[in-house]
Design a protein around this motif. Structure first.
Motif, mmCIF file in Angstrom:
data_model
loop_
_atom_site.group_PDB
_atom_site.id
_atom_site.type_symbol
_atom_site.label_atom_id
_atom_site.label_comp_id
_atom_site.label_asym_id
_atom_site.label_seq_id
_atom_site.Cartn_x
_atom_site.Cartn_y
_atom_site.Cartn_z
ATOM 1 N N ALA A 217 0.828 -1.049 0.134
ATOM 2 C CA ALA A 217 -0.021 -0.073 0.217
ATOM 3 C C ALA A 217 1.066 1.481 0.236
ATOM 4 C CB ALA A 217 -0.698 0.076 1.386
ATOM 5 N N LEU A 218 1.840 1.195 0.410
ATOM 6 C CA LEU A 218 2.718 2.368 0.693
ATOM 7 C C LEU A 218 3.955 2.987 -0.757
ATOM 8 C CD1 LEU A 218 4.634 2.196 4.252
ATOM 9 C CD2 LEU A 218 2.445 3.342 3.851
ATOM 10 N N GLU A 219 3.833 1.377 -1.100
ATOM 11 C CA GLU A 219 4.477 1.435 -2.579
ATOM 12 C C GLU A 219 3.604 2.024 -3.370
ATOM 13 O OE1 GLU A 219 5.597 -2.520 -3.501
ATOM 14 O OE2 GLU A 219 7.560 -2.528 -1.637
ATOM 15 N N LEU A 220 2.127 1.602 -3.772
ATOM 16 C CA LEU A 220 1.421 2.261 -4.273
ATOM 17 C C LEU A 220 1.132 3.573 -4.740
ATOM 18 C CD1 LEU A 220 -1.018 1.347 -6.723
ATOM 19 C CD2 LEU A 220 -2.553 1.484 -4.374
ATOM 20 N N CYS A 221 1.033 4.163 -3.503
ATOM 21 C CA CYS A 221 0.709 6.009 -2.713
ATOM 22 C C CYS A 221 2.160 6.601 -2.838
ATOM 23 C CB CYS A 221 0.637 6.046 -1.590
ATOM 24 S SG CYS A 221 -0.949 5.738 -0.698
ATOM 25 N N ALA A 222 3.516 5.814 -3.127
ATOM 26 C CA ALA A 222 4.518 6.608 -3.553
ATOM 27 C C ALA A 222 4.516 6.749 -5.205
ATOM 28 C CB ALA A 222 5.920 5.732 -2.978
ATOM 29 N N HIS A 223 3.622 5.009 -6.356
ATOM 30 C CA HIS A 223 4.080 4.650 -7.097
ATOM 31 C C HIS A 223 3.170 6.023 -8.097
ATOM 32 C CE1 HIS A 223 4.285 3.138 -11.250
ATOM 33 N NE2 HIS A 223 2.630 3.149 -11.069
ATOM 34 N N VAL A 224 2.149 6.387 -7.023
ATOM 35 C CA VAL A 224 0.760 7.412 -8.051
ATOM 36 C C VAL A 224 1.028 8.898 -7.399
ATOM 37 C CG1 VAL A 224 -1.129 5.873 -8.021
ATOM 38 C CG2 VAL A 224 -0.399 6.583 -6.081
ATOM 39 N N GLY A 225 2.380 8.366 -6.975
ATOM 40 C CA GLY A 225 2.892 10.256 -6.596
ATOM 41 C C GLY A 225 2.139 11.203 -5.481
ATOM 42 N N GLN A 226 1.958 10.152 -4.626
ATOM 43 C CA GLN A 226 1.563 10.644 -3.419
ATOM 44 C C GLN A 226 2.242 10.611 -2.454
ATOM 45 O OE1 GLN A 226 -2.803 9.363 -2.924
ATOM 46 N NE2 GLN A 226 -3.421 11.137 -4.754
ATOM 47 N N PRO A 227 3.672 10.396 -2.333
ATOM 48 C CA PRO A 227 4.029 10.170 -1.025
ATOM 49 C C PRO A 227 3.913 11.060 0.230
ATOM 50 C CG PRO A 227 5.015 11.797 -2.458
ATOM 51 C CD PRO A 227 3.832 11.012 -3.143
ATOM 52 N N ALA A 232 1.942 9.399 5.911
ATOM 53 C CA ALA A 232 0.613 9.547 6.982
ATOM 54 C C ALA A 232 0.402 8.288 7.125
ATOM 55 C CB ALA A 232 -0.838 10.434 5.999
ATOM 56 N N LEU A 233 0.229 6.539 5.888
ATOM 57 C CA LEU A 233 -0.595 5.673 6.522
ATOM 58 C C LEU A 233 0.592 4.878 7.125
ATOM 59 C CD1 LEU A 233 -2.484 4.858 3.357
ATOM 60 C CD2 LEU A 233 -2.537 5.595 4.922
ATOM 61 N N ALA A 283 -3.835 9.580 13.590
ATOM 62 C CA ALA A 283 -4.380 8.759 12.513
ATOM 63 C C ALA A 283 -6.224 9.137 13.290
ATOM 64 C CB ALA A 283 -4.560 6.798 12.412
ATOM 65 N N LEU A 284 -6.541 8.359 14.100
ATOM 66 C CA LEU A 284 -8.331 8.798 14.552
ATOM 67 C C LEU A 284 -8.320 10.251 14.406
ATOM 68 C CD1 LEU A 284 -10.271 7.272 16.398
ATOM 69 C CD2 LEU A 284 -9.571 8.435 18.333
ATOM 70 N N GLN A 285 -7.616 11.287 14.257
ATOM 71 C CA GLN A 285 -8.636 12.786 14.275
ATOM 72 C C GLN A 285 -8.996 12.183 13.238
ATOM 73 O OE1 GLN A 285 -9.438 14.114 16.894
ATOM 74 N NE2 GLN A 285 -8.516 12.299 18.521
ATOM 75 N N ALA A 286 -7.692 12.498 11.682
ATOM 76 C CA ALA A 286 -7.905 12.097 10.875
ATOM 77 C C ALA A 286 -9.036 11.725 10.231
ATOM 78 C CB ALA A 286 -6.826 11.401 9.488
ATOM 79 N N SER A 287 -9.836 10.476 10.240
ATOM 80 C CA SER A 287 -10.444 9.343 9.873
ATOM 81 C C SER A 287 -11.568 10.254 10.360
ATOM 82 C CB SER A 287 -10.529 9.064 11.329
ATOM 83 O OG SER A 287 -11.110 8.646 12.611
ATOM 84 N N PHE A 302 -8.179 5.930 7.596
ATOM 85 C CA PHE A 302 -7.579 6.575 8.836
ATOM 86 C C PHE A 302 -7.938 5.810 10.914
ATOM 87 C CE2 PHE A 302 -5.650 9.007 5.982
ATOM 88 C CZ PHE A 302 -4.400 9.378 6.220
ATOM 89 N N ALA A 303 -9.616 5.487 10.287
ATOM 90 C CA ALA A 303 -9.877 4.653 11.374
ATOM 91 C C ALA A 303 -9.317 3.249 11.871
ATOM 92 C CB ALA A 303 -11.381 4.868 10.701
ATOM 93 N N ALA A 304 -8.937 2.057 10.680
ATOM 94 C CA ALA A 304 -8.972 1.104 10.736
ATOM 95 C C ALA A 304 -7.452 1.578 11.616
ATOM 96 C CB ALA A 304 -8.948 0.577 10.118
ATOM 97 N N LEU A 305 -6.666 2.614 11.448
ATOM 98 C CA LEU A 305 -5.574 2.468 11.716
ATOM 99 C C LEU A 305 -5.409 3.677 12.800
ATOM 100 C CD1 LEU A 305 -3.412 4.022 8.697
ATOM 101 C CD2 LEU A 305 -3.201 2.049 9.806
#
Length: 1151
Positions: A217-227, A232-233, A283-287, A302-305
Motif C-alpha cells: 500500500a505504501l509503495e502504491l501511494c509513492a508510485h502514484v505520486g502521493q508520498p 501518513a499511512l 490517524a483517529l483525528q484524520a478519520s 485512517f479509522a482502521a489505523l
C-alpha cells in the motif's frame, strides 16, 4: 448428485465424502497429525471451489447452471475459510503477532515496544485469539485479492493535474490550494477526474491494508505520486502498528538489526511507544475530518489505523471486512491497555502557534494545546488506552477525546473478545453484515463465529441442532434452509449432506487436536478447567453427529468408507452401525437389495456379492486391528488425540452379535439366515488364504533352494495333506471365531430341519453354498492345539493356580469344539442326504408325469435310489445319529436354577401359492428373499387362542406330572390388539429331572409334528428354537430321524414300484428290522437311545404313534406292490413262454 471435479481426463474425480474419508483414514492410522488433517480438508474445499468457479465460467451461456455452480463455489469457499480459521485458532503454533523483529545483541536486555506488543499478544489468551482471527481475516482478503488480480496504476496517477488546471481558471469550483489537507480544510472538492482517481487509489489501499499488505500500500501511494499519503499511512512502521500472521512473519524477516537498533535508540530518547500512540491518535483525528467529497474509503483507512471501528464500517462490503475492522480495533486498543506507552522525560518536541492551532482543530482543549506537543501526547495516550480520565487530567476536562470516537471505542475496549465477537460481529443489525450471502454461507458464518468464541459445547450443539435435530437448531442458519430457519425455505438435501460431512470431520479433528474436551479458549490449561459434565455432553453430541453422518453414508451406499468412522464411535453406536453395515452388505449377499429395488443397487452375481462381503470383512478387521494396536501405544507417541476403544476381538464380537440378531429377526427368512452364516465363515476363509500363501512361499523357497536336499525339505509333500493344512489353518484362526461359526450353523440347522420343504432347502444351501466342508477338520485340529497348549501352560505354571484355570478354560473350549464339529458333521450328512432325496423325487415325479415306467432313466433312478436308501439306513439310522450329543445328562448339566427351559417361536404355515386364504405379507414364501410368514390382527389372535387350547391338550397327553410344566403363549411381534403383528412364542419350562426332561422333549416334538399327536392344534411352522444345546438337539433328533424313517419307507415303496424286488439289498429290507431292534443295538457306540416313554426303545420309539402307523402302512403297500410286481412278472413270463411255444409250433408247421 454431488458436484464432481471437472476436467479429469483419467476418470471421474473423487466425491467429497471420498476425499474426506481419505484424510480421516490417514489421521486415524496415525500417519499424519490433526493439524495436517485440517490443512488437507481446507485444501480439498479450496480445490473444489476453484474447480466449480472454473466450470461456472464455462457455463455463462446457461444462466441457471452458472448461478448454481457459482453458489456451490461460494459454499465450498466458505467451507475452506472455516477450516482455515480452525487452523489459525488451534493448529498454528507460531506467535500470532510474530516476534517483533530479532532481539538486539549488546542491548542489555532492552526490547522494543513493538516486541513488547508481540509478546503480550502471544502471552495473553484473549489477545492471542483475537490476533489469530485477524490473521485469518487478512489471509482471506489476501486470497480474494489474488483471485481478483491487481489493478494497474500509472506512475503519477494520483497527482492532481486537472485540479491544478481548473484552479488556475479561477472558477472557484475546486480547491484553491494543492496541499493534501486542502479539500477538508477549504471545504471544496477536487476535479471530478482526480476525485475518481483518488477513489480508485484508496480502494486499492483499503484492499491491500485489509490483506495485511501495508508495504504494498505504501509503495502504491509513492508510485502514484502521493508520498505524503505513504508517510501518513506508514507512521506506525512499514508493516503497520501490529502486523499479525503472514505479515508479522514477513516483518520479522524484513527488519534488519540496524533498523532495530535505530528504533531502540529512538525509543530511549523519545519514550517507548509514544510516537506510535501519537500517530494512532493523529490517524483517529484524520478519520473524523470531513470534507465535501466525504471519501468513506479515506475515512475508513485512517479509522482502521486509529482504532475507530465505526469509521471503518461504512467502507466494509463483506462480513469479513466488518469483522476485521472490529477485531483489529479491539486488538490494538487492548494491547494499548496491556502494554501502555512510556512517554519520554524531556520536552524536546517541536511546538509553536501553528502546532497549537492544529491541535485545537483536532479536538484538543486550548489549555492543553497551549502547553504544546507534550499535552497533545498525553491526550493521545489517554485516547489510545481507553482511559478518558487521563485526558481529563491533562486539562481538567473530559472532552479531550473526540466524542464520536470514544462512543464507538468504549464497548470495543470493554469485555472479552468472545463477547465482542458475539455482540458486534455476529449479532444481526449491528452493521456486521452477518446476514449477507447465501443461506449456506450464512450457516457456515455461524459456525465460524462459534469457533472464534471457542465454546465447544455451543459449537457441537449448534451443529447437531442444525443438521440432525431440526427442532433444536439454536437459531442458526439451517443447513438446508434460510438463515432464519423459516419453514418457507426449500430443503436442499445435498447441501445438508455436505454440511453434515464437513461438520462431522470438524468435530473429529477438534477431538484429535484435544480441543473438543477443553474449556472455551482451548489449550492444556483450558482442558484442565473444563467442566466434566459439559465435556460429556459435548462428546455425546459429537458422537451422535458422527453416527448420523455414518448413517448417511449407509443410505448413500458408500459402504466402503464406513469402517474408519466406526472405530471412532463409542461401543453402543458402533455396534448399531456395524450391524447396519453388515445388513447392507447382507442384502446384496442374499439378493434382497435387487429384489426390493433399492436405489443404486444392482443385482450382483453370488460370487461378486460374496467377494464384496469378504472385502468388507477384511476392511473392518484391518481397521479394528490397527486401532487396537494404536491403543497399546503411549499417548505421547500418537500423532493425534482421537480416542478409540476397540476390544481385542472386536470384529468377532460384532459378527457374532449380528448373526445372532439376524437369526432372531422377523425380517430374515430361512434362506437369508443361512446366508448370514457366511460372515462367520470369513475368518476361516482368511485363514485358508494364509495357508495358501504359506504353501506358495514354500514352493518359492523350493524353487530357489541352493541344494536338492533343501529343495526336498521345502517341498515336503506332508505339508499338502488335509490334516497338515487343517492344522495350519487352525493355527491362524481364532478358536472362538471358529466356535461362533459352529454354534450358529448347528443351531440354525436344527431349526431348518424342523420346518417345511422351504426351510429344508435353506438347510441344504447352508451346507452346499455357505459353510465349506473343511470347517469340521479345522475345528478338530484347533481343539487338539488347544489341548496341547493348555497342557503346556499348566506344566509351565509354577504356582498352579493361573495355569490350572487357563488350562481348564482351554480344555472346555476344546471339548466344545469337538462336540460342535461332530454335530455339524452330522447335520451336513442329514442335509446332503435330504438334498439327494429331493433331487431324486423331482426326477421320479418327472418320469411319472411322462408316463415312463421302463427304460434307461428308470433303471438309473432305481440304481441311484437304491444307493441313497442304503446310505440313509447305514449312515443315518444305524449310526446313532446325534444320539450322544442329545443325552439327558448334558441337558440337565446345563440347566439354570434347576429348571430346563425351551422356547418355540412359531407361525402359521403359508397357504398354497395363489390361495385366497393367504394373509397379507406372506406372498413369495419359498423365494430366497422371503421372510417367515407373519400374522396380523384377528388372524394372529385366532391363531394364538387355538394354539393355547391345543397346547393344553398336548400337555395333558405328554405324561408330565401335574404342575411340573410351566407353559405360556405370547405374541413375539409389534403392536397390540388389532394392530398386533408377528409370530407366537411358546415358552415351556420343567424341573431339571430326567423324566420331566423327557416329557418336555416329547411335548415339543408333538407340537411341531401336529396332527394326531396334538388334536386341535393348528399347523405350526417353526421360526426359532431356543433352549440348551442338548435339549434343542434332542427335539431336532426325534423329528429329523422320524422324518428320515418315513422318507426311507416312501423311497423303498417308490423303488419297489419301479420294479425293484422288495427283498433285494438295494430296496432296504432292513428298515423294519431297525425299527424293531432294542435300544442297546440302535446307536452303536453312541450310547443308549432316548425313549419317549418308559420301557420303550429302538428307532420305533422316536416315531409318534401316527408316524409308526404310517410307516407300517407304507410297508404294507410296499409288500402289496412287491406281490403285484411278482404277479405281473409271472404273467409276463407266462405270456413270453406261450409266445415262444406258439412261435416254435408255427416254425414246425412251416417246416
Amino acid at each position: 448428485m454431488d458436484i464432481e471435479l471437472p476436467g479429469a481426463s483419467v476418470g471421474p474425480a473423487a466425491a467429497l465424502e471420498e476425499e474426506l474419508a481419505q484424510v480421516f483414514a490417514v489421521l486415524l492410522g496415525d500417519e499424519q497429525t490433526a493439524q495436517d488433517a485440517v490443512t488437507a480438508i481446507a485444501d480439498v474445499c479450496q480445490r473444489r471451489a476453484e474447480a466449480l468457479r472454473a466450470e461456472a465460467a464455462d457455463q455463462l451461456h446457461r444462466p441457471a447452471r452458472h448461478m448454481h455452480l457459482a453458489s456451490l463455489a461460494d459454499e465450498m469457499e466458505a467451507q475452506a475459510a472455516t477450516w482455515q480459521l480452525l487452523f489459525c485458532l488451534y493448529c498454528d503454533e507460531g506467535a500470532p503477532a510474530g516476534e517483533g523483529g530479532a532481539a538486539l545483541r549488546d542491548a542489555g536486555g532492552a526490547i522494543l515496544y513493538r516486541q513488547r506488543l508481540a509478546d503480550a499478544a502471544a502471552a495473553e489468551p484473549e489477545l492471542a485469539r483475537c490476533a489469530r482471527v485477524v490473521a485469518w481475516l487478512e489471509s482471506l482478503a489476501d486470497e480474494s485479492l489474488k483471485r481478483a488480480g491487481g489493478a494497474a496504476f500509472a506512475p503519477g496517477e494520483g497527482l492532481w493535474h486537472e485540479t491544478k488546471t481548473e484552479m488556475r481558471t479561477g472558477t472557484g469550483s475546486v480547491v484553491s490550494e494543492l496541499d493534501p489537507d486542502a479539500p477538508s480544510r477549504l471545504g471544496r472538492p477536487l476535479h471530478p477526474s482526480n476525485a475518481r482517481s483518488q477513489e480508485r487509489i484508496l480502494a486499492r489501499v483499503w484492499q491491500l491494508m485489509r490483506a495485511g499488505h501495508m508495504p504494498e500500500a505504501l509503495e502504491l501511494c509513492a508510485h502514484v505520486g502521493q508520498p505524503w499519503r505513504a508517510a501518513a499511512l506508514g507512521g506506525g512502521g512499514p508493516y503497520g502498528s501490529l502486523p499479525v500472521g503472514e505479515a508479522a512473519a514477513q516483518a520479522d524477516e524484513a527488519v534488519t538489526e540496524e533498523q532495530q537498533a535505530e528504533e531502540l535508540a529512538d525509543e530511549v530518547a523519545n519514550g517507548s511507544g509514544s510516537l506510535l500512540s501519537l500517530w494512532r491518535w493523529a490517524a483517529l483525528q484524520a478519520s473524523g475530518a470531513g470534507g465535501p467529497s466525504d471519501n468513506k474509503l479515506e475515512r475508513a483507512v485512517f479509522a482502521a489505523l486509529g482504532g475507530n471501528a465505526a469509521g471503518a464500517l461504512p467502507a466494509c462490503s463483506t462480513w469479513e471486512d466488518a469483522a476485521w475492522a472490529q477485531c483489529r480495533t479491539w486488538l490494538e486498543n487492548q494491547l494499548a491497555k496491556s502494554v501502555p506507552p512510556e512517554p519520554h522525560a524531556a520536552s524536546d518536541l517541536v511546538s509553536g502557534d501553528a502546532v497549537t492551532a492544529a491541535l485545537v482543530r483536532c479536538g484538543v482543549a486550548p489549555a492543553a494545546a497551549a502547553r504544546g506537543v507534550e499535552a497533545a501526547l498525553t491526550v493521545a495516550l489517554a485516547s489510545s488506552a481507553g482511559a478518558a480520565g487521563a485526558a481529563a487530567a491533562a486539562d481538567g476536562s473530559g472532552d479531550a477525546v473526540m466524542g464520536s470516537a470514544s462512543a464507538v471505542a468504549a464497548p470495543l475496549r470493554g469485555g472479552s473478545f468472545a463477547q465482542l465477537f458475539a455482540h458486534h460481529v455476529m449479532a444481526p443489525g449491528s452493521g456486521s453484515l452477518v446476514q449477507t450471502g447465501s443461506a449456506a454461507v450464512q450457516s457456515l458464518r455461524q459456525i465460524q463465529g462459534l469457533l472464534v468464541q471457542g465454546d465447544m459445547y455451543d459449537l457441537a450443539a449448534h451443529l447437531y441442532g442444525a443438521l440432525v435435530d431440526r427442532r433444536g437448531g439454536g437459531g442458526a442458519a439451517d443447513a438446508d434452509g434460510a438463515a432464519d430457519g423459516s419453514a418457507a425455505a426449500a430443503p436442499n438435501p445435498e447441501r445438508k449432506w455436505r454440511s453434515c460431512a464437513l461438520a462431522a470431520h470438524m468435530l473429529l479433528t477438534l477431538e484429535g487436536l484435544g480441543v473438543l474436551t477443553s474449556a472455551p479458549g482451548g489449550g492444556a490449561a483450558a482442558a484442565a478447567l473444563a467442566d466434566p459434565i459439559e465435556v460429556h455432553k459435548t462428546l455425546d453430541l459429537s458422537q451422535r453427529l458422527l453416527a448420523f453422518f455414518a448413517g448417511s453414508l449407509l443410505e448413500r451406499g458408500r459402504l466402503s468408507l464406513l469402517p474408519p468412522y466406526l472405530c471412532a464411535l463409542r461401543p453402543p453406536l458402533r455396534a448399531a452401525l456395524c450391524g447396519e453395515l453388515l445388513a447392507a452388505h447382507t442384502r446384496r449377499l442374499t439378493g434382497v437389495a435387487a429384489a426390493t429395488g433399492e436405489a443404486g443397487e444392482e443385482a450382483p452375481s453370488a460370487a461378486q456379492a460374496d467377494n464384496e462381503c469378504f472385502g468388507a470383512y477384511l476392511g473392518l478387521g484391518g481397521w479394528f486391528r490397527r486401532c487396537a494396536e494404536r491403543q497399546q501405544q503411549p499417548p505421547q507417541a500418537l500423532r493425534s488425540a482421537i480416542p478409540t476403544d476397540i476390544r481385542p476381538h472386536e470384529l468377532r464380537l460384532q459378527l457374532a452379535s449380528f448373526a445372532a440378531a439376524c437369526r432372531r429377526s422377523r425380517s430374515h427368512g430361512p434362506h437369508q439366515r443361512a446366508r448370514v452364516a457366511r460372515w462367520l465363515v470369513y475368518p476361516y476363509l482368511e485363514a485358508a488364504e494364509g495357508v495358501q500363501e504359506q504353501a506358495a512361499a514354500r514352493r518359492a523357497a523350493a524353487d530357489s533352494a541352493p541344494t536338492p536336499a533343501a529343495a526336498a525339505a521345502a517341498s515336503d509333500p506332508s505339508h499338502d495333506s488335509a490334516e497338515a493344512q487343517a492344522a495350519a489353518a487352525a493355527a491362524l484362526l481364532d478358536p472362538l471365531a471358529l466356535g461362533d461359526l459352529l454354534s450358529y450353523a448347528c443351531c440354525l440347522a436344527s431349526e431348518l430341519a424342523l420346518g417345511d420343504d422351504v426351510t429344508a432347502a435353506a438347510g441344504q444351501a447352508l451346507f452346499a453354498e455357505v459353510v465349506p466342508e473343511g470347517v469340521e477338520l479345522v475345528a478338530l485340529a484347533a481343539a487338539e492345539q488347544l489341548s496341547q497348549t493348555a497342557a503346556a501352560e499348566a506344566e509351565a505354571d509354577v504356582d498352579g493356580a493361573v495355569g490350572e484355570a487357563a488350562a481348564e478354560a482351554s480344555f472346555r473350549l476344546a471339548a466344545q469344539l469337538r462336540d460342535q464339529a461332530a454335530e455339524l458333521s452330522n447335520w451336513r450328512l442329514y442335509f446332503r442326504l435330504d438334498a439327494r432325496l429331493a433331487a431324486w423325487l423331482s426326477r421320479h415325479e418327472a418320469l411319472a408325469a411322462a408316463g415312463g415306467g421302463a427304460g434307461s432313466e428308470a433303471e438309473a433312478l432305481v440304481r441311484e435310489g437304491g444307493e441313497l436308501l442304503s446310505t440313509f439306513l447305514q449312515e443315518l439310522l444305524q449310526a446313532g445319529w446325534q444320539q450322544a450329543l442329545a443325552s439327558p445328562d448334558r441337558a440337565l448339566a446345563e440347566a439354570e436354577d434347576g429348571v430346563v427351559r425351551l422356547a418355540l417361536t412359531v407361525t402359521a404355515p403359508p397357504p398354497p401359492p395363489g390361495s385366497h386364504l393367504a394373509p397379507p405379507g406372506v406372498g413369495g414364501w419359498g423365494q430366497p428373499t422371503a421372510a417367515y410368514p407373519e400374522l396380523r390382527g384377528a388372524a394372529l389372535l385366532e391363531f394364538s387362542l387355538a394354539l393355547q387350547a391345543g397346547l393344553a391338550r398336548a400337555a395333558a397327553a405328554s405324561g408330565l406330572e401335574p404342575g411340573a410344566l410351566q407353559a405360556a403363549v405370547e405374541v413375539a411381534g409389534e403392536g397390540g390388539g388389532a394392530e398386533a403383528e408377528g409370530h407366537i412364542s411358546i415358552n415351556l419350562a420343567v424341573p431339571a429331572e430326567p423324566r420331566a426332561w423327557q416329557g418336555l422333549v416329547g411335548l415339543a416334538c408333538s407340537l411341531l409334528r401336529g396332527g394326531a399327536e396334538a388334536p386341535g392344534l393348528p399347523p405350526l411352522l417353526l421360526v426359532a428354537l431356543d433352549a440348551d444345546r442338548a435339549t434343542s438337539l434332542a427335539v431336532a433328533r426325534r423329528c429329523a430321524v422320524s422324518q428320515a424313517v418315513m422318507r426311507c419307507a416312501a423311497l423303498r415303496l417308490s423303488l419297489v414300484a419301479l420294479g425293484l424286488d422288495a427283498d433285494a439289498p438295494a430296496a432296504g429290507p432292513q428298515l423294519l428290522e431297525l425299527l424293531a431292534e432294542p435300544p442297546a443295538a440302535v446307536g452303536g457306540t453312541g450310547g443308549a437311545a432316548l425313549p419317549c416313554r418308559p420301557g420303550a426303545g429302538g428307532l420305533a420309539e422316536l416315531l409318534s404313534r401316527a408316524q409308526l402307523q404310517h410307516v407300517l402302512g407304507v410297508e404294507a403297500e410296499t409288500v402289496v406292490t412287491h406281490l403285484r410286481n411278482q404277479q405281473q412278472r409271472q404273467r409276463e413270463g407266462q405270456r413270453q413262454q406261450a409266445a415262444a411255444a406258439a412261435a416254435q409250433g408255427a416254425a414246425r408247421r412251416r417246416a
